[in-house]
Design a protein around this motif. Structure first.
Motif, PDB file in Angstrom:
ATOM      1  N   PHE A 113      87.142  96.402  28.265  1.00 36.75           N
ATOM      2  CA  PHE A 113      87.540  96.360  26.860  1.00 36.75           C
ATOM      3  C   PHE A 113      86.729  95.403  25.978  1.00 36.75           C
ATOM      4  CE2 PHE A 113      91.407  97.735  29.123  1.00 36.75           C
ATOM      5  CZ  PHE A 113      91.597  98.955  28.487  1.00 36.75           C
ATOM      6  N   TYR A 114      86.090  94.406  26.556  1.00 37.12           N
ATOM      7  CA  TYR A 114      85.292  93.474  25.754  1.00 37.12           C
ATOM      8  C   TYR A 114      83.852  93.985  25.691  1.00 37.12           C
ATOM      9  CZ  TYR A 114      89.135  90.177  25.420  1.00 37.12           C
ATOM     10  OH  TYR A 114      90.339  89.577  25.116  1.00 37.12           O
ATOM     11  N   ARG A 115      83.722  95.131  25.002  1.00 35.55           N
ATOM     12  CA  ARG A 115      82.461  95.849  24.913  1.00 35.55           C
ATOM     13  C   ARG A 115      82.035  95.978  23.453  1.00 35.55           C
ATOM     14  NH1 ARG A 115      79.733  95.096  28.547  1.00 35.55           N
ATOM     15  NH2 ARG A 115      81.167  93.358  28.797  1.00 35.55           N
ATOM     16  N   PRO A 116      80.732  96.099  23.201  1.00 30.43           N
ATOM     17  CA  PRO A 116      80.276  96.225  21.811  1.00 30.43           C
ATOM     18  C   PRO A 116      80.795  97.482  21.128  1.00 30.43           C
ATOM     19  CG  PRO A 116      78.497  96.707  23.357  1.00 30.43           C
ATOM     20  CD  PRO A 116      79.617  96.124  24.166  1.00 30.43           C
ATOM     21  N   ASN A 117      80.963  98.564  21.875  1.00 33.43           N
ATOM     22  CA  ASN A 117      81.487  99.803  21.291  1.00 33.43           C
ATOM     23  C   ASN A 117      83.008  99.793  21.187  1.00 33.43           C
ATOM     24  OD1 ASN A 117      81.151  99.874  24.183  1.00 33.43           O
ATOM     25  ND2 ASN A 117      81.745 102.028  24.163  1.00 33.43           N
ATOM     26  N   ASN A 118      83.622  98.628  21.464  1.00 30.26           N
ATOM     27  CA  ASN A 118      85.059  98.446  21.255  1.00 30.26           C
ATOM     28  C   ASN A 118      85.284  97.228  20.359  1.00 30.26           C
ATOM     29  OD1 ASN A 118      87.725  99.399  21.851  1.00 30.26           O
ATOM     30  ND2 ASN A 118      88.030  97.622  23.169  1.00 30.26           N
ATOM     31  N   ALA A 119      84.294  96.958  19.505  1.00 30.56           N
ATOM     32  CA  ALA A 119      84.352  95.741  18.685  1.00 30.56           C
ATOM     33  C   ALA A 119      83.664  95.970  17.342  1.00 30.56           C
ATOM     34  CB  ALA A 119      83.679  94.583  19.418  1.00 30.56           C
ATOM     35  N   THR A 120      84.034  95.126  16.381  1.00 31.34           N
ATOM     36  CA  THR A 120      83.373  95.070  15.081  1.00 31.34           C
ATOM     37  C   THR A 120      83.079  93.604  14.780  1.00 31.34           C
ATOM     38  OG1 THR A 120      84.707  96.963  14.360  1.00 31.34           O
ATOM     39  CG2 THR A 120      83.499  95.776  12.665  1.00 31.34           C
ATOM     40  N   MET A 121      81.915  93.359  14.189  1.00 27.11           N
ATOM     41  CA  MET A 121      81.481  91.988  13.930  1.00 27.11           C
ATOM     42  C   MET A 121      81.312  91.780  12.428  1.00 27.11           C
ATOM     43  SD  MET A 121      78.111  90.073  15.474  1.00 27.11           S
ATOM     44  CE  MET A 121      77.895  88.301  15.357  1.00 27.11           C
ATOM     45  N   ALA A 122      81.681  90.609  11.950  1.00 25.00           N
ATOM     46  CA  ALA A 122      81.443  90.228  10.558  1.00 25.00           C
ATOM     47  C   ALA A 122      80.521  89.017  10.530  1.00 25.00           C
ATOM     48  CB  ALA A 122      82.752  89.915   9.851  1.00 25.00           C
ATOM     49  N   VAL A 123      79.475  89.107   9.724  1.00 23.49           N
ATOM     50  CA  VAL A 123      78.548  88.002   9.509  1.00 23.49           C
ATOM     51  C   VAL A 123      78.671  87.616   8.040  1.00 23.49           C
ATOM     52  CG1 VAL A 123      76.157  87.233   9.637  1.00 23.49           C
ATOM     53  CG2 VAL A 123      77.005  88.941  11.260  1.00 23.49           C
ATOM     54  N   VAL A 124      79.071  86.386   7.779  1.00 24.83           N
ATOM     55  CA  VAL A 124      79.441  85.990   6.422  1.00 24.83           C
ATOM     56  C   VAL A 124      78.751  84.685   6.038  1.00 24.83           C
ATOM     57  CG1 VAL A 124      81.363  85.394   4.883  1.00 24.83           C
ATOM     58  CG2 VAL A 124      81.713  87.054   6.717  1.00 24.83           C
ATOM     59  N   GLY A 125      78.216  84.636   4.820  1.00 26.24           N
ATOM     60  CA  GLY A 125      77.691  83.378   4.314  1.00 26.24           C
ATOM     61  C   GLY A 125      76.264  83.468   3.832  1.00 26.24           C
ATOM     62  N   GLN A 126      75.552  82.376   3.981  1.00 26.02           N
ATOM     63  CA  GLN A 126      74.187  82.263   3.476  1.00 26.02           C
ATOM     64  C   GLN A 126      73.204  82.624   4.586  1.00 26.02           C
ATOM     65  OE1 GLN A 126      71.990  78.361   2.566  1.00 26.02           O
ATOM     66  NE2 GLN A 126      72.843  78.885   0.561  1.00 26.02           N
ATOM     67  N   PHE A 127      72.565  83.778   4.462  1.00 26.69           N
ATOM     68  CA  PHE A 127      71.574  84.231   5.441  1.00 26.69           C
ATOM     69  C   PHE A 127      70.630  85.207   4.749  1.00 26.69           C
ATOM     70  CE2 PHE A 127      75.380  86.843   5.840  1.00 26.69           C
ATOM     71  CZ  PHE A 127      74.882  88.136   5.746  1.00 26.69           C
ATOM     72  N   ASP A 128      69.516  85.507   5.409  1.00 26.70           N
ATOM     73  CA  ASP A 128      68.512  86.393   4.820  1.00 26.70           C
ATOM     74  C   ASP A 128      68.267  87.604   5.716  1.00 26.70           C
ATOM     75  OD1 ASP A 128      67.072  85.347   6.947  1.00 26.70           O
ATOM     76  OD2 ASP A 128      65.841  84.026   5.695  1.00 26.70           O
ATOM     77  N   ASP A 129      67.323  88.453   5.302  1.00 24.73           N
ATOM     78  CA  ASP A 129      67.002  89.663   6.054  1.00 24.73           C
ATOM     79  C   ASP A 129      66.537  89.335   7.464  1.00 24.73           C
ATOM     80  OD1 ASP A 129      67.608  91.020   3.757  1.00 24.73           O
ATOM     81  OD2 ASP A 129      65.539  91.558   3.250  1.00 24.73           O
ATOM     82  N   GLU A 130      65.779  88.247   7.603  1.00 25.42           N
ATOM     83  CA  GLU A 130      65.267  87.871   8.913  1.00 25.42           C
ATOM     84  C   GLU A 130      66.413  87.537   9.876  1.00 25.42           C
ATOM     85  OE1 GLU A 130      62.660  87.583  11.831  1.00 25.42           O
ATOM     86  OE2 GLU A 130      62.131  88.185   9.773  1.00 25.42           O
ATOM     87  N   PHE A 131      67.448  86.862   9.380  1.00 26.75           N
ATOM     88  CA  PHE A 131      68.586  86.542  10.244  1.00 26.75           C
ATOM     89  C   PHE A 131      69.361  87.802  10.612  1.00 26.75           C
ATOM     90  CE2 PHE A 131      72.924  84.971  11.120  1.00 26.75           C
ATOM     91  CZ  PHE A 131      72.613  84.131  12.184  1.00 26.75           C
ATOM     92  N   GLU A 132      69.445  88.766   9.702  1.00 27.19           N
ATOM     93  CA  GLU A 132      70.079  90.043  10.045  1.00 27.19           C
ATOM     94  C   GLU A 132      69.358  90.689  11.223  1.00 27.19           C
ATOM     95  OE1 GLU A 132      70.685  92.790   6.879  1.00 27.19           O
ATOM     96  OE2 GLU A 132      71.526  91.283   5.516  1.00 27.19           O
ATOM     97  N   LYS A 133      68.018  90.654  11.223  1.00 28.53           N
ATOM     98  CA  LYS A 133      67.247  91.219  12.335  1.00 28.53           C
ATOM     99  C   LYS A 133      67.540  90.449  13.618  1.00 28.53           C
ATOM    100  CE  LYS A 133      63.381  92.792   9.451  1.00 28.53           C
ATOM    101  NZ  LYS A 133      61.928  92.623   9.142  1.00 28.53           N
ATOM    102  N   GLN A 134      67.639  89.140  13.493  1.00 28.67           N
ATOM    103  CA  GLN A 134      67.931  88.300  14.658  1.00 28.67           C
ATOM    104  C   GLN A 134      69.307  88.635  15.233  1.00 28.67           C
ATOM    105  OE1 GLN A 134      67.438  84.155  13.739  1.00 28.67           O
ATOM    106  NE2 GLN A 134      68.068  83.462  15.775  1.00 28.67           N
TER     107      GLN A 134
END
Length: 476
Positions: free
Chosen positions: A227-248
Motif C-alpha cells: 500500500f505504500y506505493r507511488p501509484n497509491n499516493a499523491t504528493m504536494a510540493v508547496v512554497g518557493q521553488f523553481d523549474d529545476e527543483f521540479e525536475k529534481q
C-alpha cells in the motif's frame, strides 16, 4: 471518537471543505498560465493560488503550488491507506508501518534521521488515519535539496528493524492503555466500537492491544510493499521553488517502484433499528460523558454542503440550538456540539457532551429532544441565514495559506472530486435555501435510531431505567 476535532490533522486543517462536487474535470473553469500552472477562477472575491499537476510514470501524482511569499518549502505525501486496509486481527498494522518510516532507513538510523531533520529546523509529521495516511515535512528553501533527499529516503527505503518495531509497539500499547484514564477519549473510543462493530472505523487508528501484539515484522513489510506505493499516493510540493527543483523532485520520486494495489471491502456497520443506550460505569468518576451517534454519509454525498449548513444551526456553532438549550438555558453542560464526519465509507453523525453525574439522564433527554424537534421542524430562516454567513465567513481561512490549499487539493483528489469544489464553494453555499438544508437533515438523520454511550459513576444507573440500557461495569 471526537472525530470533529480528529479529522486528518497536520499543519492540515479545514479538510471538511474538501468534499463532494460531482465528477467534473479537476481543473474545470481555470485559466492556463506560464509553466503549466492553472489560475482558478475567483470564488466570490477570493482567488485560489495557481497550481500544477504532474503524473509520473510510476503513477505518483504531484501537485505543485508555488508561493514566493516566504523562503520555505513543504513536502506532503498522502497515501490511500489507513484502518480500511488492515485486517481486524492485525489492528494497528497501518499505524505501525507509518510511524516506523522515521525510525530508520537502509542508510540512516532513527537518531540520524531525527538529527538531520533537526539541523534543518524541522521534523517529520506522520499521520495514520481511517482512510489515508499523511507524511509531511518542511524547511527553508536553502535546504530544499537536503529535505528532498531525506524525505524520499524515509518514504522509499524503510529498514523496519526489529528493535524499532518492538520499541514502537510498546509505546503505542502504553498510549492505548492511558486512554482509560481520560474519560473523554475513552467515551469516544467506546462509541466508535458500539457504532461500527467490526467495521474498520470502529477501531482506534493506533490499533488494538490484541492486534498490536499479534503483528510481526513480515506483516509490516508486506503492508508497506502493498500500500505504500507511488501509484497509491499523491504528493504536494508547496512554497518557493523553481523549474529545476521540479525536475529534481520528479527524478527522485520517479525511482519509486509501483505495484498493483488490491481492492478491499470492509465489514458493514451494524444496522440501528431503534434507540440503543449503553451505560459504562466506573466508581470515582466526577462527571458523565455522553456520546450520541448514528452512521451518516460518505464524503462524496451530494448533501454534504447542505448538511454542513444544517448542522451549524443544530450543534456546529456557539449559537446552535443544542448549545443554547442544553448549555445556556438549562445549564447542563459547558460544551455540546454535533457534526457529520464524512469519509470514504459512511462516516458518523455525532453529538458529544458531558455533565454532572446528577444530571446525566436529563442531559441525554434534552439532547434527544432538541434533535427530534430540529429534524422534524427544521431550521428557522434566521438560523439558516446565520449558518450560511458562518460557512461563507470561515471559507477564506480554509485556504488562506499555500499549505492549506495544497492539502485541500490532496483530499479532493483522493475522493475524486473536482477542484471546482473550492472555487464554487461560496456560490454553492449562498444558493442553499432553508428548505434545502432542512430536507437534507430529514433524509440523513433519524432521531429514533441512535446509539448512545454514557460513561459515568455507577450512581447514574437508576436515572436511565426508562432507556432499558445495557450496563457495563468497569473495575477500579
Amino acid at each position: 471518537m471526537n472525530k470533529l476535532a480528529q479529522t486528518l490533522t497536520l499543519p492540515f486543517v479545514c479538510v471538511a471543505l474538501a468534499s463532494c462536487a460531482g465528477k467534473k474535470s479537476k481543473t474545470g473553469g481555470s485559466e492556463q498560465t506560464a509553466a503549466g500552472y492553472s489560475a482558478p477562477r475567483s470564488a466570490g472575491t477570493f482567488k485560489l493560488m495557481p497550481y500544477k499537476e504532474v503524473v509520473l510514470e510510476n503513477g505518483l501524482k504531484i501537485i505543485y503550488v508555488r508561493d514566493n511569499s516566504l523562503p520555505r518549502l513543504s513536502l506532503t505525501v498522502l497515501f490511500k491507506t489507513g484502518n480500511m486496509q488492515e485486517p481486524k486481527d492485525l489492528a494497528g498494522l497501518n499505524a505501525m508501518t507509518a510511524y516506523l518510516l522515521e525510525q530508520g532507513t537502509q542508510t540512516r538510523d532513527a537518531m540520524k534521521i531525527a538529527d538531520e531533520f533537526g539541523q534543518m529546523g524541522t521534523s517529520l509529521d506522520v499521520g495514520p488515519g481511517y482512510d489515508v495516511t499523511t507524511v509531511y515535512a518542511d524547511a527553508l528553501t536553502s535546504n530544499s535539496t537536503q529535505l528532498l533527499q531525506l524525505f524520499s529516503d524515509v518514504l522509499m527505503n524503510p529498514a523496519f528493524k526489529d528493535i524499532e518495531i518492538n520499541r514502537l509497539r510498546s509505546q503505542i500499547l502504553a498510549s492505548l492503555q492511558k486512554k482509560i484514564d481520560n474519560p473523554s477519549a475513552f467515551a469516544d473510543e467506546q462509541m466508535d466500537k458500539f457504532l461500527y462493530g467490526d467495521h474498520p472505523y470502529g477501531r482506534d487508528t493506533s490499533g488494538t492491544q490484541e492486534g498490536l501484539r499479534a503483528l510481526r515484522k513480515q506483516d509490516i513489510i508486506k503492508h508497506y510493499l502493498t500500500f505504500y506505493r507511488p501509484n497509491n499516493a499523491t504528493m504536494a510540493v508547496v512554497g518557493q521553488f523553481d523549474d529545476e527543483f521540479e525536475k529534481q523532485i520528479q527524478e527522485t520520486m520517479g525511482k519509486w517502484t509501483k505495484r498493483t494495489i488490491p481492492a478491499l471491502t470492509a465489514t458493514p456497520a451494524p444496522v440501528i433499528d431503534d434507540l440503543k443506550v449503553k451505560l459504562i460505569v466506573k466508581k470515582g468518576l466526577q462527571q458523565t460523558q455522553i456520546r450520541v451517534s448514528q452512521v451518516g454519509i460518505e464524503r462524496k454525498d451530494k448533501d454534504f454542503i447542505p448538511l454542513r449548513m444544517a448542522n451549524e444551526s443544530l450543534g456546529g456553532s456557539f449559537g446552535s440550538r443544542l448549545n443554547q438549550k442544553v448549555r445556556d438555558d438549562l445549564g447542563l453542560t459547558y460544551s455540546i456540539y454535533s457534526g457529520f464526519d464524512a469519509r470514504k465509507d459512511r462516516g458518523s453523525f455525532d453529538i458529544s457532551t458531558f455533565t454532572k453525574n446528577e444530571t446525566a439522564a436529563k442531559a441525554l433527554d434534552e439532547t434527544l429532544k432538541v434533535v427530534k424537534e430540529y429534524v422534524e421542524g427544521g431550521a428557522t430562516e434566521q438560523e439558516s441565514v446565520a449558518a450560511r454567513n458562518q460557512l461563507v465567513g470561515q471559507f477564506p481561512r480554509a485556504i488562506e495559506t499555500s499549505d492549506r490549499l495544497a492539502y485541500n487539493l490532496l483530499v479532493l483528489d483522493y475522493y475524486n472530486i473536482s477542484y471546482d469544489y473550492l472555487t464554487d464553494y461560496i456560490s454553492n453555499v449562498n444558493k442553499l435555501k432553508q428548505k434545502d438544508t432542512n430536507a437534507a437533515m430529514k433524509r440523513h438523520v433519524d432521531p429514533t435510531k441512535f446509539k448512545v454511550i454514557v460513561y459515568g459513576n455507577d450512581s447514574i444507573i437508576p436515572q436511565f431505567k426508562d432507556y432499558k440500557p445495557e450496563i457495563v461495569r468497569m473495575a477500579k
